[in-house]
Scaffold this active site. Sequence first.
Site, PDB file in Angstrom:
ATOM      1  N   GLU A  50       0.548   0.344  -6.426  1.00  0.00           N
ATOM      2  CA  GLU A  50       1.112   0.134  -5.170  1.00  0.00           C
ATOM      3  C   GLU A  50       1.498  -1.392  -5.634  1.00  0.00           C
ATOM      4  O   GLU A  50       2.644  -2.191  -5.060  1.00  0.00           O
ATOM      5  CB  GLU A  50       0.342   0.769  -4.479  1.00  0.00           C
ATOM      6  CG  GLU A  50       0.598   1.881  -3.514  1.00  0.00           C
ATOM      7  CD  GLU A  50       1.635   3.036  -3.532  1.00  0.00           C
ATOM      8  OE1 GLU A  50       2.349   2.054  -3.352  1.00  0.00           O
ATOM      9  OE2 GLU A  50       1.974   3.395  -3.117  1.00  0.00           O
ATOM     10  N   GLU A 102       6.077  -2.076  -5.583  1.00  0.00           N
ATOM     11  CA  GLU A 102       5.697  -2.577  -4.705  1.00  0.00           C
ATOM     12  C   GLU A 102       6.381  -3.729  -3.917  1.00  0.00           C
ATOM     13  O   GLU A 102       7.018  -4.844  -4.206  1.00  0.00           O
ATOM     14  CB  GLU A 102       5.093  -2.437  -2.833  1.00  0.00           C
ATOM     15  CG  GLU A 102       4.832  -1.233  -2.459  1.00  0.00           C
ATOM     16  CD  GLU A 102       4.433  -0.825  -1.484  1.00  0.00           C
ATOM     17  OE1 GLU A 102       3.818  -1.601  -0.901  1.00  0.00           O
ATOM     18  OE2 GLU A 102       4.589  -0.137  -0.577  1.00  0.00           O
ATOM     19  N   GLU A 120      11.169  -6.758   0.653  1.00  0.00           N
ATOM     20  CA  GLU A 120      10.551  -8.456   0.271  1.00  0.00           C
ATOM     21  C   GLU A 120       9.756  -8.608  -0.056  1.00  0.00           C
ATOM     22  O   GLU A 120       8.355  -7.947   0.301  1.00  0.00           O
ATOM     23  CB  GLU A 120      11.479  -8.949   1.296  1.00  0.00           C
ATOM     24  CG  GLU A 120      12.361 -10.545   0.991  1.00  0.00           C
ATOM     25  CD  GLU A 120      12.117 -11.384   2.188  1.00  0.00           C
ATOM     26  OE1 GLU A 120      11.743 -12.845   1.641  1.00  0.00           O
ATOM     27  OE2 GLU A 120      12.813 -10.369   3.138  1.00  0.00           O
ATOM     28  N   GLY A 147       0.859  -1.195  -0.028  1.00  0.00           N
ATOM     29  CA  GLY A 147       0.413   0.305  -0.135  1.00  0.00           C
ATOM     30  C   GLY A 147       0.649   1.249   0.030  1.00  0.00           C
ATOM     31  O   GLY A 147       1.968   0.864  -0.265  1.00  0.00           O
TER      32      GLY A 147
END
Lengths: 241, 241
Positions: free
Chosen positions: A74, A78, A135, A58
């Site tokens: 996102e 990510e 990660e 997020g």
Amino acid sequence: MDTKPQSQDNPSQYNADAFAKPSVTVDVAAFTAREGKLCVLLVKRGVWPFAGAWALPGGFVRLDEDLDTAVQRELVEETGVAAAHYLEQLYTFGAVGRDPRTRVISVAYYALLPGPESGLPLAASEPEAGTDAAEARWWPVDSLPSLAFDHAEILATALTRLRAKLGYTSVAYALLTEEFTLTELQTVYEIILGYSLDKRNFRKKMLAAEILEGTPRQKRDGAHRPAQLFRFTKKEPVFMG
Amino acid sequence: MDTKPQSQDNPSQYNADAFAKPSVTVDVAAFTAREGKLCVLLVKRGVWPFAGAWALPGGFVRLDEDLDTAVQRELVEETGVAAAHYLEQLYTFGAVGRDPRTRVISVAYYALLPGPESGLPLAASEPEAGTDAAEARWWPVDSLPSLAFDHAEILATALTRLRAKLGYTSVAYALLTEEFTLTELQTVYEIILGYSLDKRNFRKKMLAAEILEGTPRQKRDGAHRPAQLFRFTKKEPVFMG
DNA sequence: ATACATTGTGTTTCATGGACACAAAGCCGC
DNA sequence: GCGGCTTTGTGTCCATGAAACACAATGTAT
């Protein structure tokens, strides 16, 4: 009504930024079914607060993007996973103390992606630690690490909603590839619900719901009887009686 | 994850306010049943944009208050009605262009209040043009004026949710006074759903749901047979089989 | 006491969901 | 090629919940 911070008697001199504002983020619980388990995509935080802890992907909503857009962005940034096949807003979490940094209001979503075993293009659902997160990986929901912020609560809400919605809509399409056997479909249901279903009743209900169409193709799975392949007639969730 | 706008390598120098932020408001569709109709509470806007148009009560969320708190505060400030008997978050509307002033993300709620005819303390649900709004009044949902912003969409969402939830929970308690007759309860259902129900089936279902308890009191209504008064055993919505 | 309006009550029917077992198809090994 | 193995594919019965439907009981007013 959206009127509070402006001068009531002088509409032309509107200044929306006169007051301190909360921050707005989106967080997403992205689910898939893999290795016989329901998994959720988490990222390991690299920074304070909750550095080293796992969290839902997020981030902050930009001024010029819609909420859904922010979620998809996102996810890619990510975790590297491709756009979700289904995305639904869940709830907005805005308790005052939920983020130790400042007031943060988070619009939570859940997302569904096809699993790798159904023979899909792997890249689409393989996370690869995006630019922001240290990660990223899939975690089975029955053996989760402890989560940052109130993300455990968000995840619990998402799970409840997903399981409920699976029962009366056709969202399962988003967890499978284009064509699949009825047994594969049933397995997805069983993985997500966490208990097993009766084969005859399951097939009866699915076929009666008029959401599937048969294909002339079959899947031959090693040494056994081949199974007919089906597809969903619509790639959007529809109500099932 | 809430990590985007901070320096990744220097967690101690966090600055959450480095980026321009959207504004966050709450808006609320407050319902009641009165004069045989389902009504929603609207306020007349006095200022740009949509000056003179009717809108849902609402306003900016303060930094130090929870979302639910903000809703109750805005209800009182803008309309003067007492705290809602039931309040539920609905959906968050955040499309980029929904407010012409600036980027505004609105967390929408719906609220339920008892109607005046059930003999409740009148003041609790009589709007009286609060400090902010030019005017506030109840509007029957079947004859609404055109609404500011995307409030028509919010209201439609609220109506759908309310009608659905009435069917499988006991939320109706929030639309009635402490004690009521089964006919009054049925009338509330009929007003909200917009169609009539079978008396015997309705009573059977309500009594079977174990959400009501009888009282020794009766309501004698003019020249007819008196009706037993009931009350809800819980003042929170519970699932009804 | 009679007329009136409203409360209060049961049965039948139908649709839906859950339990349950066995034949058919294809592959493998012998 | 025959038998064995494993998976696909199919139908009935039963219980439960929802919908249709009518009439006696109560209290007031005339």
